[in-house]
Design an enzyme around this catalytic site. Structure first.
Site, PDB file in Angstrom:
ATOM      1  N   ASP A 113       3.605   4.690  -4.149  1.00  0.00           N
ATOM      2  CA  ASP A 113       4.083   3.380  -3.724  1.00  0.00           C
ATOM      3  C   ASP A 113       4.828   3.519  -2.406  1.00  0.00           C
ATOM      4  OD1 ASP A 113       5.019   0.844  -3.395  1.00  0.00           O
ATOM      5  OD2 ASP A 113       6.204   0.775  -5.236  1.00  0.00           O
ATOM      6  N   ASP A 311       0.375  -0.971   2.917  1.00  0.00           N
ATOM      7  CA  ASP A 311       0.893  -0.799   1.561  1.00  0.00           C
ATOM      8  C   ASP A 311      -0.140  -0.092   0.691  1.00  0.00           C
ATOM      9  OD1 ASP A 311       2.714  -1.337  -0.673  1.00  0.00           O
ATOM     10  OD2 ASP A 311       1.213  -2.788  -1.326  1.00  0.00           O
TER      11      ASP A 311
END
Length: 427
Positions: A113, A311
C-alpha cells in the site's frame, strides 16, 4: 542421497501456503521480494468460489469505490487514521508480499500500500480477527510501545487508557482497536530491528480478514522511513497482470539492482498529506491526439488535495470528470460506430470484436511518457464477448491505478523526489 534430495524438494514445496502453481515457491533474493496478485493460484486469499467475469469486475469496482472514498478523505484533510487505510486495503488487497515478523520469525502475507504508512498486523487473541494472526507471545523481540513514545505522538488517533499506546477508530459498522508495538521485520534476507506497527486487538461489527498491510508511504512510521538506513528510502516494484498465475512480480528495496535506463518525473509533496505520491500529469494522448483537457483537471492543489497520485491499491484508474469525459469521448470516436454499452461503473463497453480499432493510450508527465499496452487500460471478458475501457470518473482526485502500472518497473526515489517508470514484463 536421492531420498534426501526428494525430501528437500518436498519441504520447499510447502514454503507458500495453499500453493497451486509450481512457480509459487520461487524464493526471494537479497532485497528483492516476490509479489503476487491476491486472486492468483499462489494466494490463500483467492476467492473460494469462482466468480463470473462480470461478478469479478463489479466486485473490483465496488472495492475501488470504497478505496477512492478513503483516498479522497485523506486529501480533503479529514480524519487521518493510519489503521483506516488498512481496513480498506485488507478488505481487498491487490498485491501481496511475504514478510516475517518476530524472533523466531512468523510468516505473514502483507498487502502493498503506497498510500498508507503504519504496518497493520492482526495479532493473536484479537476478537473478531481470523485465525491467521501474529502471536507476539512467541516472539522474544516483541515489545509494546508506551504512551510517551515518539511513535504514539505521531498517530493522531492514539489514546492512553493504560500504559500502552492504543489506536481506536470507528469505521462503518466496525470498531477497531490496536496497540502500537515493535518487533523485528524481515523482508527477504534483510531485517529491520525494532519495527513499529499496529497490533490489531479487536474488531466489532464485522469479520477482520487475515492479511496485513505493508505501508510504503512517505510518513515517519512507514516502512520506507523506518528502513531508511538499509534501503536509502528507495524502492521499486513490478506488478504482474491480475490474470497471471505466477509468483512473478517483484518488490525491490534499496539502490542495488534498480534499472539504469529509466526515465523520471518529479514527485510532488502535499504538506497536508505527505504520505501520498503526487505526480504532475500534464496530458493524455489517445492514438496520435493529445486530448483537449483543461489544465485545471490536472492542477496540483495542496489546499484542496487536487492533482494526481500513483497508488498501488486502486485497481482501475480514476480521472476527474473533465479529464475522464474528454478521454472517453476521444476513445469512443476512435472506435467508430461500434455500439457502446455499460457494466457497473464502466460506461464504455463493447460486445463485438474491437481489436483493430483500439487506439494507443499514453499518460504524459514532465520528462516521462507512460505508454500503455491494451491490457493496461482495457478489460476483456473471459469468454471474449465484452471489452470495457477500464477507467471511470472521480469527484476530486486523479488516481493512476495498479492496472495501468502492470508490467512496468515503477521506481520511487524519495531522496531525489522523483518517480521512474520503464517497461518490464513480469507476468
Amino acid at each position: 542421497m536421492e531420498a534426501l534430495h526428494l525430501t528437500i524438494l518436498f519441504l520447499l514445496s510447502l514454503t507458500v501456503v495453499h500453493s497451486l502453481n509450481p512457480n509459487c515457491g520461487l524464493p526471494s533474493q537479497g532485497s528483492t521480494l516476490r509479489v503476487y496478485h491476491v486472486s492468483s493460484p499462489c494466494s490463500p486469499f483467492r476467492p473460494k468460489t469462482t466468480l463470473s467475469w462480470e461478478e469479478s469486475v463489479l466486485q473490483m469496482q465496488a472495492d475501488d469505490k470504497t478505496r477512492l472514498i478513503y483516498l479522497t478523505s485523506l486529501v480533503a484533510g479529514r480524519s487521518f487514521v493510519p489503521i483506516g487505510s488498512g481496513r480498506q486495503i485488507i478488505q481487498s488487497p491487490t498485491y501481496i508480499v511475504k514478510a516475517n515478523f518476530g524472533t523466531p520469525a512468523q510468516s505473514l502475507l502483507m498487502a502493498l500500500d503506497t498510500s498508507t504508512d503504519m504496518a497493520l498486523v492482526p495479532c493473536a487473541g484479537c476478537v473478531g480477527c481470523s485465525s491467521s494472526t501474529f502471536d507476539s507471545t512467541k516472539s522474544v523481540s516483541f515489545s509494546s510501545l508506551a504512551c510517551g513514545a515518539d511513535q504514539c505522538k505521531q498517530v493522531q488517533s492514539s489514546s492512553c487508557p493504560g500504559t500502552t499506546c492504543s489506536v481506536n477508530m470507528t469505521y462503518g459498522s466496525s470498531s477497531i482497536a490496536a496497540n502500537l508495538a515493535q518487533d523485528n521485520l524481515t523482508l527477504a534476507t534483510d531485517s529491520v530491528v525494532g519495527y513499529s506497527f499496529s497490533c490489531i486487538q479487536n474488531v466489532v461489527g464485522g469479520s477482520f480478514p487475515p492479511q496485513g498491510v505493508l505501508g510504503l508511504g512517505r510518513g515517519p512510521l512507514s516502512f520506507v522511513s523506518q528502513s531508511k538506513s538499509l534501503y536509502s528510502a528507495t524502492f521499486s516494484y513490478c506488478l504482474p497482470s491480475f490474470k497471471s498465475s505466477n509468483f512473478s512480480g517483484t518488490l525491490r528495496l534499496g539502490l542495488n539492482g534498480q534499472p539504469k535506463n529509466i526515465k523520471y518525473t518529479p514527485l510532488l509533496v502535499n504538506p497536508r498529506r505527505t504520505s501520498l505520491y503526487y505526480v504532475n500529469l500534464i496530458g493524455i494522448r489517445v492514438g496520435s491526439k493529445v486530448v483537449n483537457i483543461p489544465p485545471s483537471a490536472f492542477a496540483f492543489n495542496p489546499n484542496t488535495g487536487g492533482g494526481t497520485i500513483i497508488d498501488s491499491g486502486t485497481v482501475f484508474t480514476r480521472l476527474v470528470d473533465a479529464a475522464y469525459t474528454a478521454v472517453r469521448d476521444e476513445f469512443r470516436r476512435r472506435m467508430g460506430k461500434a455500439i457502446v454499452s455499460s457494466l457497473g461503473g464502466f460506461d464504455t463497453c463493447y460486445t463485438v470484436p474491437i481489436g483493430k480499432q483500439v487506439p494507443t493510450m499514453t499518460f504524459m508527465f514532465p520528462g516521462l511518457n507512460m505508454s500503455l499496452p491494451q491490457d493496461n487500460f482495457l478489460i476483456h471478458s473471459s469468454s471474449g464477448s465484452t471489452t470495457c475501457l477500464a477507467m471511470s470518473a472521480s469527484p476530486a482526485l486523479n488516481v493512476i491505478a495498479n492496472m495501468n502500472q502492470q508490467n512496468h518497473r515503477v521506481l520511487f526515489d524519495i531522496p531525489n523526489s522523483r518517480l521512474g517508470v520503464s517497461r518490464e514484463i513480469c507476468s
